[in-house]
Scaffold this active site. Structure first.
Site, PDB file in Angstrom:
ATOM      1  N   ASP A   1       2.022 -16.839  -1.757  1.00  0.00           N
ATOM      2  CA  ASP A   1       3.011 -16.015  -1.076  1.00  0.00           C
ATOM      3  C   ASP A   1       2.468 -15.699   0.321  1.00  0.00           C
ATOM      4  O   ASP A   1       1.268 -15.851   0.580  1.00  0.00           O
ATOM      5  CB  ASP A   1       3.222 -14.728  -1.891  1.00  0.00           C
ATOM      6  CG  ASP A   1       4.078 -13.715  -1.161  1.00  0.00           C
ATOM      7  OD1 ASP A   1       5.170 -14.092  -0.706  1.00  0.00           O
ATOM      8  OD2 ASP A   1       3.642 -12.552  -1.037  1.00  0.00           O
TER       9      ASP A   1
ATOM     10  N   ASP B   1       3.774 -12.636   2.865  1.00  0.00           N
ATOM     11  CA  ASP B   1       3.661 -11.209   3.173  1.00  0.00           C
ATOM     12  C   ASP B   1       2.934 -10.447   2.075  1.00  0.00           C
ATOM     13  O   ASP B   1       3.362 -10.432   0.926  1.00  0.00           O
ATOM     14  CB  ASP B   1       5.053 -10.622   3.391  1.00  0.00           C
ATOM     15  CG  ASP B   1       5.780 -11.281   4.549  1.00  0.00           C
ATOM     16  OD1 ASP B   1       5.471 -10.945   5.699  1.00  0.00           O
ATOM     17  OD2 ASP B   1       6.634 -12.154   4.291  1.00  0.00           O
TER      18      ASP B   1
ATOM     19  N   GLY C   1       9.571 -15.848   0.190  1.00  0.00           N
ATOM     20  CA  GLY C   1      10.978 -15.527   0.319  1.00  0.00           C
ATOM     21  C   GLY C   1      11.476 -15.781   1.736  1.00  0.00           C
ATOM     22  O   GLY C   1      12.684 -15.837   1.976  1.00  0.00           O
TER      23      GLY C   1
ATOM     24  N   LYS D   1      11.207 -18.331  -6.985  1.00  0.00           N
ATOM     25  CA  LYS D   1      10.156 -19.227  -6.522  1.00  0.00           C
ATOM     26  C   LYS D   1       9.735 -20.185  -7.633  1.00  0.00           C
ATOM     27  O   LYS D   1       9.374 -21.336  -7.365  1.00  0.00           O
ATOM     28  CB  LYS D   1       8.945 -18.423  -6.050  1.00  0.00           C
ATOM     29  CG  LYS D   1       9.184 -17.578  -4.811  1.00  0.00           C
ATOM     30  CD  LYS D   1       7.913 -16.850  -4.405  1.00  0.00           C
ATOM     31  CE  LYS D   1       8.148 -15.905  -3.246  1.00  0.00           C
ATOM     32  NZ  LYS D   1       6.924 -15.185  -2.840  1.00  0.00           N
TER      33      LYS D   1
ATOM     34  N   ASN E   1       9.471 -10.341  -5.989  1.00  0.00           N
ATOM     35  CA  ASN E   1       9.997 -11.701  -6.070  1.00  0.00           C
ATOM     36  C   ASN E   1       8.950 -12.713  -6.517  1.00  0.00           C
ATOM     37  O   ASN E   1       9.214 -13.921  -6.537  1.00  0.00           O
ATOM     38  CB  ASN E   1      10.595 -12.136  -4.724  1.00  0.00           C
ATOM     39  CG  ASN E   1       9.565 -12.177  -3.606  1.00  0.00           C
ATOM     40  OD1 ASN E   1       8.518 -11.520  -3.675  1.00  0.00           O
ATOM     41  ND2 ASN E   1       9.854 -12.925  -2.564  1.00  0.00           N
TER      42      ASN E   1
END
Length: 258
Positions: free
Chosen positions: A9, A11, A44, A184, A210
């Site tokens: 990921d 952030d 995302g 994802k 997420n």
């Protein structure tokens, strides 16, 4: 288990609160490549939000827009836009509540409101350029994800759409809106099948809501020390904070770095 691929990921995982890439994390990703393990971004964010990061790390494979837009070695593997009929329902309902939307296409993004404070606050937190203004952008372009700008106490207003759409909060003023089965993990599964790898051969790092499906889907799911508390039950291992060597520590736990 000998892991062959690692999904990161952005952030809160590779990027810290200031949206900076810590040097130790960058070095760790480059070392993975030297060791023959493939690093892949799983975010995302839309591609136009993170291309400089890809270039700095020498990565050309990514899962973007929460699994809706997948690229491997610079070539698209999956483009999965939100059905137009579902977008129409969302636009009508958000309009009735005077909630702003941002439509994310494959190459650009636009909002249906000019200078809306919720849009400006949420987008500013990403440290990216503000969207253009085009309320009808969704009618003529493929839209892979939408930002719905409302506060948490207003989420119930959209319950009628939850059979077709999934909503995941990423900011106090914004939610990601994607297809009901989107995640994802869906994009990761597509990429793994393309590479003829099993989920058990993959590692994933995340910190947000997420990332639940992603951490659960792979062989080793690693949550950052700064993760949302609701993510932790989905992780096999909780590493340190992004600014405290969390990526390096997690890769060491996976046996991928000394």
């Amino acid at each position: 288990m000998s892991y062959k691929i690692v999904f990161f990921d952005l952030d809160g995982t590779l990027l810290n609160e200031e949206k900076q890439l810590p040097a130790d994390a960058a070095d760790a990703v480059r070392e993975l490549k030297k060791r023959g393990v493939e690093p892949v971004i799983a975010t995302g964010r839309a591609p136009y939000f993170f291309l400089p990061i890809l270039e700095s790390l020498g990565i050309d494979s990514y899962i973007s827009l929460n699994g809706a837009y997948v690229v491997y070695q610079g070539k698209p593997l999956l483009k999965r836009p939100i059905p137009r009929a579902d977008l129409e329902k969302l636009v009508a309902l958000a309009g009735s509540h005077r909630h702003s939307l941002v439509f994310e296409g494959g190459e650009a993004y636009f909002t249906d409101s000019e200078a809306h404070p919720f849009v400006e606050e949420a987008i500013a937190s990403l440290r990216v350029a503000m969207p253009g203004f085009d309320p009808g952008y969704w009618r003529n372009e493929d839209i892979y994800q939408v930002f719905l700008h409302c506060e948490s106490h207003e989420e119930h207003l959209y319950e009628q759409l939850l059979t077709e759409l999934k909503m995941v909060r990423w900011h106090t003023k914004a939610l990601d809106v994607l297809p009901s089965d989107g995640s994802k993990a869906l994009g990761i599964d597509m990429l793994l099948r393309h590479l003829k790898l099993q989920p058990e051969q993959a590692v994933a790092f995340g910190d947000g809501l997420n990332d639940k499906e992603m951490l659960k889907h792979v062989g080793l799911g690693i949550a950052m020390g700064n993760s949302h508390p609701e993510l932790l039950p989905f992780a096999d291992f909780v590493t340190a904070h992004v600014d405290e060597g969390g990526v390096v520590q997690g890769l060491q736990h996976a046996g991928l770095l000394p």
